[in-house]
Design a protein around this motif. Structure first.
Motif: not given
Ligand code: PLP
Length: 386
Positions: A224-232
């Protein structure tokens, strides 16, 4: 900036409130599903803590995502919204006994364990119920995310997870226990990450750790690599749906999964961030010494991110087309940090205008507080304003 919101429908609603674009949320979920489905065993969970509005949860649950929880209250919210317990993962450095018991009673998919003392308590509480808890270890990979210091979680200095040097020891302990089953490794390096290099660094670290385990003939079923992807945040209209294709492809390319392994993701911000806006009304336009203030009825109690992390939210006057002027946009709370933006160009502001703070779907409504004895903002979804 008129035209992007149903402002006529907004006029009858009490401000401030959150407005969620259900179409954008559904589009985002469709893209996540389609992009993850390109790979064999990618399994996506929604991080409830980003936004637990029941109407939002219900749309996300319909899409088939699992739920990532960080408290007993979130497990309750997930169950209430209809997420199956078999798709609930539960992380958190300070799980209390009642929260662990709740997870055991629902037989959630997995506890992401963050310390040895926690492992011992889970084993004891599971034994008392005659159950076997599935557990993964949350390993602190000591990988820095190039994001705000308050939202990195995967550095050795952070409180989260178990250090890599302790990994073998805790695994041995778990293997010797009767009421836990060690099924996976969990990671989460931080939030609002836009540099794929950070995720690649995590992949490399996970590959190394997997090699070490493999040498001990241990292959876990779940990574499980978690989350974290950002947004603009700067351009909410330019890229309303984050680049999930690139995100999943990065993991596919750089993470060496064993054939029987499932790769789990826990996405929060990237799922709900862009679909939400805080809508607030201008109470006064006040002339300051060298500036003018647009004083609005929403404040840091409704959206704390600017005060807490110096976060940027694009601000628009959605009821004016007059030529722009420059304003400090501030709330009514008795704190100097209650400022949404300084020196912001807005179409000329008049008392009564509606102001939108964009990209506020994640860590917005859920972080609202009652400070100054204020009421919590309501959240409306576009579906219900027809
Ligand atoms: C907050 C959190 C997430 C979600 O992070 P986003 O940046 O919103 O994607 C995922 N996993 C864990 C363990 C978290 O604490």
């Amino acid at each position: 900036m008129k035209g992007t919101f149903p402002t006529d429908k907004f006029q009858r609603l009490k401000t401030p409130f959150y407005y969620y674009d259900a179409t954008l949320l559904r589009n985002t979920l469709d893209v996540i599903k389609a992009e993850a489905a390109k790979y064999n065993k990618f399994c996506v969970h929604y991080a409830i803590k980003a936004n637990a509005n029941p109407k939002i949860l219900s749309i996300i649950r319909e899409s088939g995502l699992g739920a990532d929880c960080v408290s007993g209250g979130e497990i309750k919210a997930a169950i209430k919204a209809g997420f199956p317990a078999s798709k609930i993962v539960y992380a958190g450095v300070g799980k209390t006994d009642w929260e662990i018991n709740l997870g055991l009673d629902y037989d959630i998919f997995c506890f992401n364990v963050e310390s040895l003392p926690e492992l011992e308590v889970i084993n004891e509480l599971a034994a008392a119920k005659g159950k076997i808890a599935r557990i993964a270890f949350r390993i602190n990979p000591d990988v820095g995310a190039h994001t705000h210091a308050n939202i990195t979680t995967g550095l050795a200095e952070n409180k989260f997870g178990i250090s890599m040097k302790d990994m073998d020891k805790v695994i041995d302990q778990a293997l010797a226990m009767n009421n836990v089953k060690f099924v996976g490794l969990h990671f989460h390096i931080g939030s609002q990450i836009l540099d794929m290099g950070d995720f690649i660094a995590l992949c490399n670290r996970v590959n190394d750790l997997q090699e070490k385990l493999f040498a001990r003939q241990i292959i876990v079923e779940h990574i499980n690599v978690g989350g974290g992807l950002g947004i603009d945040y700067a351009h909410p209209n330019r890229q309303p749906v984050p680049n999930f294709a690139e995100y999943f492809a990065t993991y596919h390319k750089h993470l060496r999964l064993r054939p029987q392994q499932t790769l789990h993701f826990e996405l929060g911000r990237s799922v709900v961030g862009q679909c939400g806006s805080l809508i607030t009304r201008v109470i006064y336009v006040k002339q300051g010494t060298n500036k003018q203030f647009a004083i609005v009825d929403g404040g840091m109690t409704d959206l704390i991110r600017p005060a807490l992390y110096q976060a940027y939210h694009k601000i628009e006057n959605i009821t004016s087309d007059e030529s722009p002027e420059t304003y400090d946009v501030v709330g009514p709370i008795c704190e100097s940090s209650d400022v949404f933006g300084k020196a912001i160009d807005l179409n000329k502001v008049r008392r009564g205008d509606l102001i939108a703070l964009r990209s506020a779907g994640a860590y917005g409504e859920i972080m609202a507080s009652g400070y100054n004895c204020r009421e919590l903002p309501e959240g409306y979804i576009s579906d219900e304003l027809v």
